[in-house]
Scaffold this motif. Structure first.
Motif, PDB file in Angstrom:
ATOM      1  N   SER B 250      -6.329   3.265  -2.057  1.00  0.00           N
ATOM      2  CA  SER B 250      -6.420   1.971  -1.501  1.00  0.00           C
ATOM      3  C   SER B 250      -5.306   1.117  -1.930  1.00  0.00           C
ATOM      4  O   SER B 250      -4.605   0.345  -0.952  1.00  0.00           O
ATOM      5  CB  SER B 250      -7.508   1.280  -2.463  1.00  0.00           C
ATOM      6  OG  SER B 250      -7.219   1.222  -3.682  1.00  0.00           O
ATOM      7  N   LYS B 251      -4.435   1.479  -3.127  1.00  0.00           N
ATOM      8  CA  LYS B 251      -3.114   0.693  -3.338  1.00  0.00           C
ATOM      9  C   LYS B 251      -1.984   1.438  -2.853  1.00  0.00           C
ATOM     10  O   LYS B 251      -1.262   1.044  -2.251  1.00  0.00           O
ATOM     11  CB  LYS B 251      -3.217   0.396  -4.673  1.00  0.00           C
ATOM     12  CG  LYS B 251      -2.136  -0.693  -5.000  1.00  0.00           C
ATOM     13  CD  LYS B 251      -2.174  -1.161  -6.452  1.00  0.00           C
ATOM     14  CE  LYS B 251      -0.936  -1.161  -7.308  1.00  0.00           C
ATOM     15  NZ  LYS B 251      -1.147  -0.971  -8.546  1.00  0.00           N
ATOM     16  N   ASP B 252      -1.760   2.692  -3.510  1.00  0.00           N
ATOM     17  CA  ASP B 252      -0.691   3.536  -3.214  1.00  0.00           C
ATOM     18  C   ASP B 252      -0.596   4.087  -1.721  1.00  0.00           C
ATOM     19  O   ASP B 252       0.556   4.267  -1.154  1.00  0.00           O
ATOM     20  CB  ASP B 252      -0.569   4.787  -4.026  1.00  0.00           C
ATOM     21  CG  ASP B 252      -0.484   4.209  -5.337  1.00  0.00           C
ATOM     22  OD1 ASP B 252      -0.422   3.087  -5.866  1.00  0.00           O
ATOM     23  OD2 ASP B 252      -1.130   5.090  -6.334  1.00  0.00           O
ATOM     24  N   LYS B 253      -1.767   4.176  -1.150  1.00  0.00           N
ATOM     25  CA  LYS B 253      -1.774   4.555   0.332  1.00  0.00           C
ATOM     26  C   LYS B 253      -1.020   5.710   0.443  1.00  0.00           C
ATOM     27  O   LYS B 253      -0.475   6.076   1.746  1.00  0.00           O
ATOM     28  CB  LYS B 253      -1.238   3.389   1.164  1.00  0.00           C
ATOM     29  CG  LYS B 253      -1.899   2.207   1.015  1.00  0.00           C
ATOM     30  CD  LYS B 253      -1.901   1.530   2.308  1.00  0.00           C
ATOM     31  CE  LYS B 253      -2.604  -0.118   2.086  1.00  0.00           C
ATOM     32  NZ  LYS B 253      -3.901   0.176   1.923  1.00  0.00           N
ATOM     33  N   ILE B 254      -1.481   7.000  -0.395  1.00  0.00           N
ATOM     34  CA  ILE B 254      -0.777   8.149  -0.316  1.00  0.00           C
ATOM     35  C   ILE B 254      -1.681   9.207   0.055  1.00  0.00           C
ATOM     36  O   ILE B 254      -1.274  10.242   0.263  1.00  0.00           O
ATOM     37  CB  ILE B 254       0.063   8.447  -1.391  1.00  0.00           C
ATOM     38  CG1 ILE B 254      -1.007   8.556  -2.822  1.00  0.00           C
ATOM     39  CG2 ILE B 254       1.320   7.562  -1.698  1.00  0.00           C
ATOM     40  CD1 ILE B 254      -0.266   9.014  -4.017  1.00  0.00           C
ATOM     41  N   VAL B 255      -2.983   8.702   0.198  1.00  0.00           N
ATOM     42  CA  VAL B 255      -4.085   9.638   0.667  1.00  0.00           C
ATOM     43  C   VAL B 255      -4.509   9.283   1.965  1.00  0.00           C
ATOM     44  O   VAL B 255      -4.814   8.034   2.258  1.00  0.00           O
ATOM     45  CB  VAL B 255      -5.115   9.415  -0.410  1.00  0.00           C
ATOM     46  CG1 VAL B 255      -6.201  10.522   0.339  1.00  0.00           C
ATOM     47  CG2 VAL B 255      -4.379   9.834  -1.718  1.00  0.00           C
ATOM     48  N   ASN B 256      -4.815  10.148   2.829  1.00  0.00           N
ATOM     49  CA  ASN B 256      -5.449   9.839   4.332  1.00  0.00           C
ATOM     50  C   ASN B 256      -6.686   9.235   4.004  1.00  0.00           C
ATOM     51  O   ASN B 256      -7.536  10.121   3.161  1.00  0.00           O
ATOM     52  CB  ASN B 256      -5.481  11.106   5.003  1.00  0.00           C
ATOM     53  CG  ASN B 256      -5.860  11.047   6.472  1.00  0.00           C
ATOM     54  OD1 ASN B 256      -6.375   9.883   6.609  1.00  0.00           O
ATOM     55  ND2 ASN B 256      -5.713  12.051   7.170  1.00  0.00           N
ATOM     56  N   PRO B 257      -6.933   8.062   4.411  1.00  0.00           N
ATOM     57  CA  PRO B 257      -8.555   7.754   4.433  1.00  0.00           C
ATOM     58  C   PRO B 257      -9.687   8.589   5.053  1.00  0.00           C
ATOM     59  O   PRO B 257     -10.822   8.660   4.331  1.00  0.00           O
ATOM     60  CB  PRO B 257      -8.276   6.277   5.373  1.00  0.00           C
ATOM     61  CG  PRO B 257      -6.878   6.106   5.470  1.00  0.00           C
ATOM     62  CD  PRO B 257      -6.347   7.093   5.132  1.00  0.00           C
ATOM     63  N   SER B 258      -9.112   9.680   5.775  1.00  0.00           N
ATOM     64  CA  SER B 258     -10.180  10.675   6.181  1.00  0.00           C
ATOM     65  C   SER B 258     -10.670  11.349   5.152  1.00  0.00           C
ATOM     66  O   SER B 258     -11.823  11.930   4.932  1.00  0.00           O
ATOM     67  CB  SER B 258      -9.340  11.518   7.223  1.00  0.00           C
ATOM     68  OG  SER B 258      -9.298  10.701   8.558  1.00  0.00           O
ATOM     69  N   ASN B 259      -9.789  11.506   4.133  1.00  0.00           N
ATOM     70  CA  ASN B 259     -10.417  12.403   2.961  1.00  0.00           C
ATOM     71  C   ASN B 259     -11.697  11.684   2.113  1.00  0.00           C
ATOM     72  O   ASN B 259     -12.352  12.358   1.502  1.00  0.00           O
ATOM     73  CB  ASN B 259      -9.140  12.284   1.861  1.00  0.00           C
ATOM     74  CG  ASN B 259      -7.908  13.229   2.271  1.00  0.00           C
ATOM     75  OD1 ASN B 259      -7.346  13.088   1.242  1.00  0.00           O
ATOM     76  ND2 ASN B 259      -8.096  13.508   3.533  1.00  0.00           N
ATOM     77  N   ALA B 260     -11.823  10.568   2.765  1.00  0.00           N
ATOM     78  CA  ALA B 260     -13.363  10.115   1.973  1.00  0.00           C
ATOM     79  C   ALA B 260     -14.552  10.490   2.544  1.00  0.00           C
ATOM     80  O   ALA B 260     -15.370  10.636   1.970  1.00  0.00           O
ATOM     81  CB  ALA B 260     -13.352   8.735   2.274  1.00  0.00           C
ATOM     82  N   GLU B 261     -14.299  11.403   3.680  1.00  0.00           N
ATOM     83  CA  GLU B 261     -15.566  12.108   4.218  1.00  0.00           C
ATOM     84  C   GLU B 261     -15.281  13.609   3.869  1.00  0.00           C
ATOM     85  O   GLU B 261     -16.445  14.454   4.257  1.00  0.00           O
ATOM     86  CB  GLU B 261     -15.886  11.662   5.525  1.00  0.00           C
ATOM     87  CG  GLU B 261     -14.988  12.398   6.535  1.00  0.00           C
ATOM     88  CD  GLU B 261     -15.352  12.008   8.039  1.00  0.00           C
ATOM     89  OE1 GLU B 261     -16.094  11.039   8.372  1.00  0.00           O
ATOM     90  OE2 GLU B 261     -14.853  12.639   9.016  1.00  0.00           O
ATOM     91  N   TYR B 262     -14.573  14.000   3.162  1.00  0.00           N
ATOM     92  CA  TYR B 262     -14.182  15.506   2.855  1.00  0.00           C
ATOM     93  C   TYR B 262     -15.313  15.777   1.556  1.00  0.00           C
ATOM     94  O   TYR B 262     -15.146  15.231   0.436  1.00  0.00           O
ATOM     95  CB  TYR B 262     -12.934  15.851   2.147  1.00  0.00           C
ATOM     96  CG  TYR B 262     -11.838  15.886   3.431  1.00  0.00           C
ATOM     97  CD1 TYR B 262     -12.043  15.317   4.697  1.00  0.00           C
ATOM     98  CD2 TYR B 262     -10.588  16.314   2.922  1.00  0.00           C
ATOM     99  CE1 TYR B 262     -11.067  15.649   5.483  1.00  0.00           C
ATOM    100  CE2 TYR B 262      -9.643  16.726   3.974  1.00  0.00           C
ATOM    101  CZ  TYR B 262      -9.827  16.257   5.442  1.00  0.00           C
ATOM    102  OH  TYR B 262      -8.937  16.267   6.177  1.00  0.00           O
ATOM    103  N   GLY B 263     -16.234  16.454   1.829  1.00  0.00           N
ATOM    104  CA  GLY B 263     -17.360  16.716   0.797  1.00  0.00           C
ATOM    105  C   GLY B 263     -17.621  18.162   0.619  1.00  0.00           C
ATOM    106  O   GLY B 263     -18.509  18.474  -0.073  1.00  0.00           O
TER     107      GLY B 263
END
Lengths: 331, 442, 279
Positions: B250-263
């Motif tokens: 959310s803050k550093d923005k170094i992670v692809n938001p798509s990763n939120a659905e990696y399960g």
């Protein structure tokens, strides 16, 4: 539902001539055999229902009064009683467990209303549009039935694949091809997950409604329509005055069956989201699964299931009573 | 009168049922065999899925089991149980007494399963048989049950979290792996761009979520559980730690938001292996990275970062103790054979062979002589495991803790991905909910 | 229905929409199964960059799909045969006999349709284990246990539908058979069953599909040797890679028998529903 299909009992009739019968059953004690025959024929069904449904359900109800956590699961028969504690926990809507159960309940209600409503509408529309003869009708009917024929998990897995954010078809169409959105939305997490689940459930539910309603519409004699058309009734009026009323008995059954299936749906969220669904798509069955099988707290899980069962029974009873009254007033 | 009628009906009923059942009796003979091992000759072993597939596991394990049979005359029936089924199968075994003789359990479940009383405690006799507790690395050995109670298993495969980084990308950008979270943000930002992201996370996996949340909470000085075992998820340290983790997105923005659905537990790994991300916090998985097409020379491992200024008294940890324990089921009717098998699986020779095949770390010190465990990357993991790893909380309610806190983290990441603000309050309220649920379920 | 011209356009648009909705996932399944792995990992594409049948070869090695297939086939077939047989007798009894408890039976059997599976999964499992301990009949982990469970799942709907169907068959028919010297069973088998064959086929299809697609109970009640497809398919995505092309290929392979059978028998299904449920 049951009573509408069970006819008047047949009169005692047709005593078979014992002399001529090749396999004369009522030889020795004919009276007893005759009386016992229904029970003999029903016995396998009764025993299996007892074994798989009734007894386990009673055990389940007993479990809902036990403190059945991982500490006691090994000797579950000697687990300490919990009285109504499990129920109190489940309906304490100020507490965290009760509140989430209530949230999950409302999600399920919304889901059920939408899925049953849309599926019924699509099924009815499909059935009406498929009336009459035209080329390709048989093929279309087969295509429409495919989603229902596919095993649940294969259909739902495919939807899961289509709803992926980066590699799914849905975002490819919406974002890359139609440019409707600039940002790729999520479908499997957050608020959209509810809609993804609704679409998936409708997809595999509507063909059943279609199948039943099409069968019903085929029974409507053609001359009824012809008579109406002669009286100057348009398409809408024919649908309203003939199709819908004549399909009403089927509708009553289809809606009830769809309601029960959809409300208890476990497979769709389980295959789509795994063991813990997003809270916006937290259907009651998956919620209970998580509360019993993932955390091994079967007392609370059972209490929630019993509440669910009571709710379904109440709705069904009210529905049937309503239907019966309507049937009477129609008749 | 009615009774007279009912009795024959019942008798007929039963025979009819027997007949009906006969119709399918041909099937039962095959499957019955695996249920009851004959004493002294056979044991049943449930192995967890450690390799790239169930088939792979069988290929790895079967030769070793044959070796065991040759040595002892005890036959081993192997079943490799997928992770998705393992806990349900253990539940089934526990509640029914019908299960394997020996089985693998995730070490984070130790205290939970210990509470069921369905597993044989490791006593002095068994310890003597396996060569004493000092043979084992202390941190994996600590993840075998609640403190002060005899452990319910022995570690066989061990792992810790490390920070995988892509050496080629780092060299090209002239960077070195970050040692603090602040450096992580900077480094990650430099590596993010052109469809590539600094870091990959398995955002929808609640186990990944809870592992990371626990470690970061510890780093920021949280206890997570009070001395008497009560959940304490709303302390400032816990909130800060969890928030720090979510802020990578959310803050550093170094992670692809798509990763939120990696399960599925595999997608972040794949992103890293295929060059879609430059870093990955993961347990040892050299083999999987290579099988996903990564060049072994590009794989670098460093310790997971620490806070630059940790609060006073916070432990110097950056990994949980991951791994698998081997346990004996209490309802086994061949406990002697089972103990023999546990000793075999924890022997230096088997530890070397198996951990080499799976890319995990041996749990016993005497297996580290093998050159396979002397590579640079393995040594980093070994050091982490020995010095800066801490077991997950060994409390009976651990599985609830994993589910509830893991789900809270998962939901927070989902919030972050969809652009909702992640604040102290939002983190705290999610954690509070998890804590309340845990307390209520008590 | 008599249709004006504009109705044809409504029909075309409506049916096109429904066809697209029904078929898009099937299209995705088929094309993805023909894609090489990179095609399903980086962004969506409508058509494979290169058509390959490799996924159809690989699926058999990644998980023991053939074993699962055999298990599913045995379990589903046996469950269907038993369910239909039992339902025919039960429905005939309800339709043709008056006996004490008829209403109770009908209502109870139907109401089991609303039991949440979660509620009786664990109890049923424990019951099976206890029966196994007491009688030696191994229900837990065996195919027999799954067969018994699944046949009971489809039984209520099957009985209910067949009652409706049998009611629609004129009673004179079986009376004639009785007069010809058949017992009640003979009348059922020689006259009623043949006349009700569309309904029976419809019920059989339903029972088979129920058994073929069940996930929840199969995940707890099977072990490696008895695992069914529904559970086994999860094996493709729990390992260190998600082989989406193989998942789709396997989905296709397990779907073909049911879909083909279903479509082949659908005319009976419509006929069965018309006379049964629809009555």
């Amino acid at each position: 539902m049951a009573s509408t299909t069970i006819p008047e009992a047949p009169a005692e009739n047709g005593t078979p001539g014992p002399g001529r019968a090749r396999r004369a059953r009522p030889r020795g004690r004919p009276k007893l055999s005759r009386a016992a025959l229904p029970y003999i024929l029903l016995a396998p069904a009764i025993l299996l229902e007892l074994l798989v449904h009734i007894i386990p359900m009673i055990v389940g109800i007993v479990m809902s009064f036990l403190k059945l956590t991982q500490f006691h699961i090994r000797h579950w028969t000697s687990a300490p009683g919990a009285g109504f504690d499990n129920y109190r926990l489940a309906v304490d809507f100020d507490g965290p467990i009760g509140r989430q159960l209530l949230d999950s309940f409302w999600v399920t209600v919304m889901f059920t209303v939408l899925v049953v409503g849309i599926s019924w509408f699509l099924g009815m529309a499909g059935a009406i549009l498929m009336q009459g003869a035209f080329r390709g009708r048989g093929i279309l009917r087969a295509l429409f039935l495919v989603p229902y024929a596919l095993p649940v998990y294969t259909g739902v897995i495919t939807f899961g694949f289509m709803f992926q954010r980066d590699t799914g078809l849905v975002n490819h169409v919406l974002v890359d091809q139609l440019h409707l959105m600039s940002d790729r939305p999520f479908w499997l997490i957050g608020g959209n997950s509810f809609w993804a689940m609704v679409v998936t459930a409708v997809w595999r539910t509507w063909p059943f409604a279609f199948l039943c309603l099409m069968a019903a519409l085929q029974n409507i004699p053609r001359d009824v329509y012809e008579a109406a058309a002669l009286d100057g009734a348009g398409v809408w009026q024919q649908i309203r005055r003939i199709t819908l009323p004549m399909a009403a008995p089927v509708n009553r059954v289809v809606v009830l069956v769809l309601f029960l299936w959809t409300f208890n749906d476990f497979n769709t969220p389980y295959v789509l989201f795994g063991k813990s669904a997003p809270e916006e798509a937290d259907l009651i069955s998956i919620h209970i699964y998580q509360n019993s099988f993932v955390t091994w707290n079967f007392g609370t899980g059972s209490a929630m299931s019993v509440l669910l069962l009571l709710f379904l029974m109440a709705v069904t009873a009210v529905y049937l009573a309503f239907v019966r009254r309507k049937e009477k007033s129609d008749a | 009168m009615r009774v007279r009628r009912v009795v024959p009906a019942l008798a007929l009923t039963l025979s009819a049922f027997a007949l009906a059942a006969c119709g399918s009796s041909g099937d039962e003979s095959e499957s019955g065999a695996s249920g009851t091992p004959k004493p002294g000759s056979t044991i049943t072993y449930w192995a967890s899925n450690q390799g790239t597939s169930i088939e792979h596991d069988k290929q790895v394990l079967q030769p070793e089991l044959d070796k065991f049979t040759q040595k002892t005359g005890i036959k081993v029936d192997l079943e490799v149980v997928p992770w998705s089924d393992l806990l349900n199968r253990i539940l089934a075994a526990t509640s029914s007494g019908k299960g394997p003789d020996v089985l693998n359990i995730g070490n984070t479940w130790s205290a939970s399963l210990q509470a069921t009383g369905a597993f044989v405690p490791v006593d002095d006799g068994l310890l003597a048989k396996v060569g004493g507790k000092d043979r084992f690395l202390p941190t994996p050995y600590a993840a075998t049950g609640a403190e002060g109670k005899p452990p319910v298993g022995l570690p066989i495969y061990s792992a810790g979290y490390g920070l995988y980084y892509n050496k080629k990308m780092f060299a090209a950008a002239g960077l070195k792996p970050p040692a603090t979270w602040e450096e992580m943000a900077e480094t990650g930002k430099k590596l993010t761009g052109d469809g590539r992201w600094g870091l990959a996370l398995e955002g929808a996996s609640y186990t990944e979520g809870v592992h990371n949340a626990y470690i970061l909470a510890k780093q920021y000085g949280a206890d997570v559980f009070t001395k008497d075992g009560k959940p304490d998820f709303t302390s400032p340290g816990m909130v800060q730690g969890v928030k720090r983790y979510v802020e990578l997105m959310s803050k550093d923005k170094i992670v692809n938001p798509s990763n939120a659905e990696y399960g599925q537990g595999t997608q972040a790994l794949k992103d890293f292996a295929t060059g879609k991300s430059a870093m990955l916090m993961w347990q040892a998985s050299q083999g999987s990275l290579v099988s996903n097409g990564m060049n072994p020379d590009d794989i670098g491992v460093a310790p997971v970062p620490f806070p630059a200024a940790p609060p006073a008294g916070a432990p110097h940890v950056n990994s949980m103790v991951g791994g698998i324990n081997i346990s004996v089921f209490k309802d086994s009717d061949n406990k002697a054979g089972a103990a023999e098998f546990v000793a075999f699986m924890t022997s230096a020779e088997e530890q070397t062979i198996l951990n080499k095949a799976y890319g995990s770390l041996p749990s016993v010190k005497d297996a580290y002589g093998d050159p396979a465990f002397q590579t640079e990357n393995v040594k980093v993991f070994q050091k982490i495991l020995a010095e800066t790893a801490t077991p997950m909380p060994q409390v009976a309610a651990e599985s609830q803790f994993e589910t509830l806190v893991g789900t809270a983290v998962k939901d927070l990441i989902a919030d972050a991905a969809s652009g909702k603000a992640v604040t102290d309050e939002s983190v705290k309220s999610r954690l509070k909910e998890a804590q309340d649920k845990m307390a209520a379920a008590g | 229905m008599l249709e004006p011209h504009w109705f044809r356009w409504v029909r075309r648009v409506g049916l096109t929409f429904l066809t697209v909705f029904a078929m898009v996932p099937v299209y995705v399944m088929v094309t993805s199964a023909l894609k090489p792995l990179p095609d399903v990992q980086d962004g969506f594409r409508w058509w494979p960059s290169r058509v390959t049948f490799q996924p159809f070869v690989d699926i058999w090695d990644t998980v023991p799909l053939a074993d699962y297939f055999v298990n599913s086939l045995i379990v589903s077939t046996a469950a269907t045969v038993c369910s239909v047989t039992i339902a025919v007798f039960a429905a005939y009894t309800i339709s043709r006999h008056s006996f004490r408890g008829r209403r109770v039976f009908s209502v109870t059997v139907l109401s089991t349709q609303m039991f949440p599976g979660i509620l009786f999964l664990l109890p049923l499992f424990l019951l099976f284990v206890n029966i196994g301990n007491a009688t030696g009949v191994e229900l837990y982990g065996s195919r027999l246990g799954l067969i018994v469970t699944y046949l009971t799942f489809s039984l209520p709907f099957a009985i209910w539908m067949l009652v409706g169907y049998f009611d629609s068959i004129p009673r004179d028919l079986d009376e004639a058979a009785l007069v010809d010297g058949n017992g009640p069973i003979g009348a059922l088998l020689r006259v009623v069953v043949p006349a009700a064959s569309p309904g029976i086929v419809a019920v059989a299809v339903y029972a088979f599909m129920t058994a073929w697609g069940e996930v929840l109970f199969a995940s707890v009640m099977t072990d490696e040797s008895t695992r069914t497809l529904a559970v086994g398919l999860q094996g493709y995505s729990t390992q260190n890679n998600v082989y989406w092309n193989q998942v789709m290929a396997a989905s296709l392979v397990v779907s073909v028998p049911v879909v083909a059978g279903f479509l082949f028998l659908q005319r009976y299904l419509v006929a069965g529903l018309t006379a049964g449920a629809v009555k």
